[in-house]
Write an enzyme that holds these catalytic residues in place. Structure first.
Site, PDB file in Angstrom:
ATOM      1  N   SER A 257      44.939 -26.863  12.815  1.00 43.36           N
ATOM      2  CA  SER A 257      45.449 -26.563  13.941  1.00 43.36           C
ATOM      3  C   SER A 257      44.415 -26.131  14.890  1.00 43.36           C
ATOM      4  CB  SER A 257      46.396 -25.579  13.920  1.00 43.36           C
ATOM      5  OG  SER A 257      45.839 -24.360  13.566  1.00 43.36           O
ATOM      6  N   LYS A 258      44.730 -26.081  16.145  1.00 45.59           N
ATOM      7  CA  LYS A 258      43.757 -25.491  17.320  1.00 45.59           C
ATOM      8  C   LYS A 258      43.401 -23.913  16.740  1.00 45.59           C
ATOM      9  CE  LYS A 258      44.263 -23.860  21.804  1.00 45.59           C
ATOM     10  NZ  LYS A 258      42.884 -23.084  21.737  1.00 45.59           N
ATOM     11  N   ARG A 259      44.270 -23.344  16.324  1.00 45.82           N
ATOM     12  CA  ARG A 259      44.037 -21.857  15.969  1.00 45.82           C
ATOM     13  C   ARG A 259      42.729 -21.866  14.724  1.00 45.82           C
ATOM     14  NH1 ARG A 259      48.700 -19.590  13.924  1.00 45.82           N
ATOM     15  NH2 ARG A 259      49.701 -21.321  15.003  1.00 45.82           N
ATOM     16  N   ASP A 262      39.544 -22.302  16.697  1.00 42.69           N
ATOM     17  CA  ASP A 262      39.235 -21.245  17.360  1.00 42.69           C
ATOM     18  C   ASP A 262      38.585 -20.263  16.479  1.00 42.69           C
ATOM     19  OD1 ASP A 262      40.269 -22.222  19.609  1.00 42.69           O
ATOM     20  OD2 ASP A 262      42.156 -21.372  19.634  1.00 42.69           O
TER      21      ASP A 262
END
Ligand code: GLU
Length: 499
Positions: A257-259, A262
């Protein structure tokens, strides 16, 4: 002839998993001398995000993945954007109704909510399906007159699964996937606002656009039985299906995921994306200094391997080696170190002239405009230490400007009381060799240190500290050669003063 498509919905930036799906479609099409289409699936207007379509097109342009037909390209099946094809779908919904493969349903959102709650109270989940459709408000339970009357208002068209039927999805990666129709819900295909849902539009378009292979992410496997049945209902030949494994987080389980990006410091999108609503910026591979060759190469290997130890492969080699049979069934873990490794490798392979052009742009943004030959020299000097094209500045700033600070740890460890005196002697050696010659100066400095039984590491590191401000960088005498004797002397004197 092989015809495949990539069919994204423009709901935001394209996830790197989607990029891999498209890459596999591209490899497959090229290998078979077939065609790859880009179709935009924007039937769900509530999820439309401005700029997303352009983003998708630009991403593949950057990666060098080209389409034979599609939005922004054209082709014999224009338009390739579903919102421009809305007039096409109704007749297919009507055909299904006529053939008894679909029915009208009039249940209001409130009715459905009540059913859901009732089921919940019994610790069950409500599903509109073979078992429940006879208790609902639809053209199967109402009289023809009631149905005709209700059709004046809001309705949806639902698919009518046959009872107790084993549905087979023949998947090129997963083999024969079976499911009983009793378990499937009667999906909505069409709504009274005249818009089809994903399922109807997707299948109709794949048929009209003569798609031979549907290669897409595993998340669409649950939709495949419906799609297989739709082909059957329309009496069309179904394409072959291949559902690709998920891209998983580098650590632990679950979808990437994008998380995760990050959290672990890597992009999950091909290009930087600015959310038009929140203004939030998500990083992209391009802006993070990846080369498209590296991205294509490492993405290709996330879920597929050529069956040999071979890892570095150009697009041509990937096209030649790719096969759906060698795509794995289980998810592929994203490996950041591997991605970095590939990028470093491809940077080393790039001609310095090309890298210099990339770096020249970055320098221009800093208002530094050296001759391109000079930049090429810098590139040659620091390339080995560069993992991302964005590293060039970090690795070479001292070649363009004197350090403003000196790493305190290095100062503490290396700078001694007699350092200024020794550096003064280095200055003397430097200025005594005219014209400057890096080998001669090197040998002289080394001889001076040895003759006076001084500490080689200490002097060299202090000299580096004066020139670079740190303990990093390429060969010292290369640096001196590049910045010139005058600048070298200035930097040494300044360091003596400051430290
Ligand atoms: N529009 C779907 C998506 O966003 C397409 C899925 C498919 O390839 O059938 O991925």
């Amino acid at each position: 002839m092989v015809r495949v498509r990539f069919a994204p919905s423009p709901t935001g930036p394209l996830h790197i998993g989607g990029v891999r799906t498209c890459l596999y479609n591209y490899l497959f099409a090229k290998q078979h001398g077939g065609a790859l289409l880009l179709r935009i699936e924007d039937t769900d207007q509530t999820r439309f995000v401005p700029g997303a379509e352009e983003y998708i097109v630009e991403s593949f342009k950057w990666l060098g993945i080209t389409f034979d037909e599609g939005v922004h390209v054209g082709g014999k099946h224009v338009p390739y954007k579903q919102s421009e094809r809305m007039h096409i779908y109704k007749k297919y919904a009507d055909e299904l109704i006529e053939k008894g493969w679909a029915y009208y349903a009039f249940d209001t959102p409130e009715d459905l909510e009540t059913k859901r709650k009732e089921a919940e109270a019994e610790k069950k989940t409500f599903q509109y399906d073979v078992n429940t459709r006879n208790t609902m408000c639809n053209s199967l339970t109402l009289s023809p007159e009631e149905t005709a009357e209700k059709l004046q208002g809001n309705y949806v068209v639902r698919f009518k699964y046959p009872e107790n039927t084993e549905i087979h999805v023949r998947d090129l990666i997963r083999g024969d996937v079976k499911i009983n129709s009793q378990l499937l819900d009667d999906k909505v295909l069409f709504k009274s606002d005249g818009l089809p849902t994903y399922h109807l539009a997707n299948v109709v378009d794949d048929h009209l656009m003569e798609i031979t292979h549907v290669i897409r992410g595993e998340e669409w496997l649950p939709s495949a039985p419906l799609h297989v049945m739709l082909y059957k209902a329309f009496e069309w030949q179904a394409p072959q299906f291949a559902h690709l494994p998920l891209l998983l987080k580098p650590d632990g389980n679950g979808k990437l995921s994008k998380r995760d990006g990050d959290r672990l410091g890597f992009p999950v999108f091909p290009l930087q994306w600015k959310d038009p609503n929140t203004g939030e910026i998500s990083s992209g591979y391009r802006e993070s200094g990846y080369l498209p060759e590296a991205v294509n190469n490492f993405l290709a290997l996330l879920g597929w391997n050529p069956g040999t130890e071979e890892e570095v492969m150009s697009m041509e080699q990937l096209i030649a080696r790719f096969s759906l049979e060698k795509v794995s069934k289980s998810g592929a873990k994203f490996d950041l170190d591997k991605a970095k490794w590939f990028n470093h490798y491809y940077i080393q392979q790039k001609p310095n002239t090309v890298l210099a052009e990339i770096f020249a742009q970055q320098l221009a943004e800093k208002n530094i405009h050296p001759d391109i030959e000079k930049i090429e020299k810098v590139v040659a000097l620091v390339k080995e230490r560069v993992y991302f094209t964005t590293d060039f500045w970090n690795q070479s700033a001292f070649l363009f400007q004197a350090p403003e600070t000196y790493n305190p740890e290095v100062v503490k460890k290396r700078w001694k009381e007699d350092t200024p005196l020794q550096l003064k002697q280095v200055i003397e050696i430097l200025t005594s060799v005219s014209p400057f010659d890096k080998i001669v100066v090197h040998d002289k400095v080394v001889a001076f240190i040895q003759e006076n039984q001084l500490n080689m590491g200490q002097i060299m590191n202090c000299l580096r500290l004066a020139l670079v401000g740190d303990s990093k960088g390429p060969d010292l005498f290369e640096i001196i050669d590049f910045i010139g004797v005058g600048e070298t002397v200035r930097r040494i004197e300044r360091a003596m003063e400051e430290i």
